[in-house]
Design an enzyme around this catalytic site. Sequence first.
Site, PDB file in Angstrom:
ATOM      1  N   LYS A  18       0.808  -1.227   0.000  1.00  0.00           N
ATOM      2  CA  LYS A  18       0.000   0.000   0.000  1.00  0.00           C
ATOM      3  C   LYS A  18       0.836   1.270   0.000  1.00  0.00           C
ATOM      4  O   LYS A  18       0.576   2.187  -0.761  1.00  0.00           O
ATOM      5  CB  LYS A  18      -0.863   0.030   1.268  1.00  0.00           C
ATOM      6  CG  LYS A  18      -2.305  -0.229   1.016  1.00  0.00           C
ATOM      7  CD  LYS A  18      -3.109  -0.179   2.309  1.00  0.00           C
ATOM      8  CE  LYS A  18      -2.452  -0.949   3.420  1.00  0.00           C
ATOM      9  NZ  LYS A  18      -2.218  -0.257   4.650  1.00  0.00           N
ATOM     10  N   ARG A  93      -9.076   2.369   9.406  1.00  0.00           N
ATOM     11  CA  ARG A  93      -8.667   1.013   9.749  1.00  0.00           C
ATOM     12  C   ARG A  93      -9.710   0.338  10.632  1.00  0.00           C
ATOM     13  O   ARG A  93      -9.522  -0.828  11.013  1.00  0.00           O
ATOM     14  CB  ARG A  93      -7.362   1.056  10.520  1.00  0.00           C
ATOM     15  CG  ARG A  93      -6.140   0.551   9.741  1.00  0.00           C
ATOM     16  CD  ARG A  93      -4.965   0.856  10.613  1.00  0.00           C
ATOM     17  NE  ARG A  93      -3.760   0.148  10.400  1.00  0.00           N
ATOM     18  CZ  ARG A  93      -2.663   0.680   9.837  1.00  0.00           C
ATOM     19  NH1 ARG A  93      -2.697   1.867   9.308  1.00  0.00           N
ATOM     20  NH2 ARG A  93      -1.545  -0.002   9.793  1.00  0.00           N
ATOM     21  N   ARG A 132      12.655  -9.666   5.076  1.00  0.00           N
ATOM     22  CA  ARG A 132      13.405  -8.421   4.869  1.00  0.00           C
ATOM     23  C   ARG A 132      14.672  -8.358   5.727  1.00  0.00           C
ATOM     24  O   ARG A 132      14.631  -8.546   6.935  1.00  0.00           O
ATOM     25  CB  ARG A 132      12.508  -7.226   5.180  1.00  0.00           C
ATOM     26  CG  ARG A 132      13.151  -5.920   4.765  1.00  0.00           C
ATOM     27  CD  ARG A 132      12.131  -4.847   4.636  1.00  0.00           C
ATOM     28  NE  ARG A 132      11.580  -4.488   5.927  1.00  0.00           N
ATOM     29  CZ  ARG A 132      10.945  -3.340   6.144  1.00  0.00           C
ATOM     30  NH1 ARG A 132      10.793  -2.479   5.163  1.00  0.00           N
ATOM     31  NH2 ARG A 132      10.458  -3.067   7.329  1.00  0.00           N
ATOM     32  N   ARG A 165      15.339  -5.851  11.337  1.00  0.00           N
ATOM     33  CA  ARG A 165      14.955  -4.768  12.254  1.00  0.00           C
ATOM     34  C   ARG A 165      14.086  -5.272  13.401  1.00  0.00           C
ATOM     35  O   ARG A 165      13.438  -6.298  13.280  1.00  0.00           O
ATOM     36  CB  ARG A 165      14.170  -3.694  11.487  1.00  0.00           C
ATOM     37  CG  ARG A 165      15.017  -2.935  10.505  1.00  0.00           C
ATOM     38  CD  ARG A 165      14.215  -1.981   9.668  1.00  0.00           C
ATOM     39  NE  ARG A 165      12.831  -1.824  10.107  1.00  0.00           N
ATOM     40  CZ  ARG A 165      11.949  -1.075   9.485  1.00  0.00           C
ATOM     41  NH1 ARG A 165      12.305  -0.421   8.396  1.00  0.00           N
ATOM     42  NH2 ARG A 165      10.719  -0.970   9.917  1.00  0.00           N
TER      43      ARG A 165
HETATM   44  P1  AMP Z   1       1.412   1.938   9.343  1.00  0.00           P
HETATM   45  O1  AMP Z   1       2.641   2.692   8.979  1.00  0.00           O
HETATM   46  O2  AMP Z   1       0.220   2.337   8.513  1.00  0.00           O
HETATM   47  O3  AMP Z   1       1.625   0.442   9.369  1.00  0.00           O
HETATM   48  O4  AMP Z   1       1.050   2.367  10.849  1.00  0.00           O
HETATM   49  C1  AMP Z   1       1.940   2.163  11.913  1.00  0.00           C
HETATM   50  C2  AMP Z   1       1.181   2.089  13.217  1.00  0.00           C
HETATM   51  O5  AMP Z   1       0.466   3.306  13.452  1.00  0.00           O
HETATM   52  C3  AMP Z   1       0.108   1.017  13.258  1.00  0.00           C
HETATM   53  O6  AMP Z   1       0.635  -0.254  13.627  1.00  0.00           O
HETATM   54  C4  AMP Z   1      -0.836   1.566  14.332  1.00  0.00           C
HETATM   55  O7  AMP Z   1      -0.313   1.364  15.639  1.00  0.00           O
HETATM   56  C5  AMP Z   1      -0.793   3.046  14.046  1.00  0.00           C
HETATM   57  N1  AMP Z   1      -1.860   3.433  13.082  1.00  0.00           N
HETATM   58  C6  AMP Z   1      -1.695   3.877  11.809  1.00  0.00           C
HETATM   59  N2  AMP Z   1      -2.870   4.152  11.233  1.00  0.00           N
HETATM   60  C7  AMP Z   1      -3.821   3.881  12.159  1.00  0.00           C
HETATM   61  C8  AMP Z   1      -5.246   3.944  12.161  1.00  0.00           C
HETATM   62  N3  AMP Z   1      -5.942   4.336  11.085  1.00  0.00           N
HETATM   63  N4  AMP Z   1      -5.893   3.592  13.307  1.00  0.00           N
HETATM   64  C9  AMP Z   1      -5.216   3.195  14.406  1.00  0.00           C
HETATM   65  N5  AMP Z   1      -3.876   3.087  14.456  1.00  0.00           N
HETATM   66  C10 AMP Z   1      -3.174   3.428  13.344  1.00  0.00           C
END
Ligand code: AMP
Length: 231
Positions: A18, A93, A132, A165
């Site tokens: 994504k 989400r 990775r 990581r």
């Molecule tokens: P991502 O980079 O999109 O994988 O987001 C990293 C982390 O941010 C996720 O594992 C969540 O802890 C938090 N996060 C990002 N977007 C959301 C969302 N829409 N709702 C809740 N937590 C989020």
Amino acid sequence: MAHGLLYVVLLGAPGAGKGTQAGLLAGRLGVPHVSSGDLFRENLAGGTHLGRSAKSYIDKGELVPDAITIAMVMERLAQPDCDKGVLLDGFPRTLAQAQALDEALAGNGQRISVAPYIRVSEETLLARLAGRWTCQRCQAVYHQLFSPPRVPGVCDVCGGGLYQRADDTPETHKKRIEVYMVQTRPLIDYYRLLGLLRVIDGERSVDEVQAALLDVVQGLGEDGDRAQEAR
Ligand code: AMP
């Protein structure tokens, strides 16, 4: 309010590609790429109150509570550069987030334009997340199956040692996919029922997936591209 603003919600599990696709697509569409994960990371780096509230959830691979997340994204959407629309990545989400977004847009006489879903098998997700490796010296990234180094454990570019990581552990991957399945996957049905879902086969190359996404967004308003079966 002007008619026909572009509000694209990009759906897909962790590891579906994504982020990569959203970056490319937003540039081509001329709308900002709004990633909730990036917004959280900016707040973490800046040591803001919001960043401190979100940190423990992010560290565990859990979702940050809806109230915090919705307020943060709504504030971003109110910025002037979002006037022509946005490409949303990682938000919504949860169903509550999706409903809050619909309500906010409806308040401005707007609605989601389309929700492309980058579909990838669970096997591929795990393989992509698990394989990775990063060079500790020059940060070059390898994948043990798809782009392995010439010598296992050694960087092709600088000869440095490769490592995985802290957030690339099997435990974190499992948690992120679990959270996705329970809390985020229902959004596929939500957008399908609204007639907004478009399924994209994410097993293909980055370029092929990007072309399919462009087709979907550029074909908006045309008949014949109805929501497909998502499973
Ligand atoms: P991502 O980079 O999109 O994988 O987001 C990293 C982390 O941010 C996720 O594992 C969540 O802890 C938090 N996060 C990002 N977007 C959301 C969302 N829409 N709702 C809740 N937590 C989020």
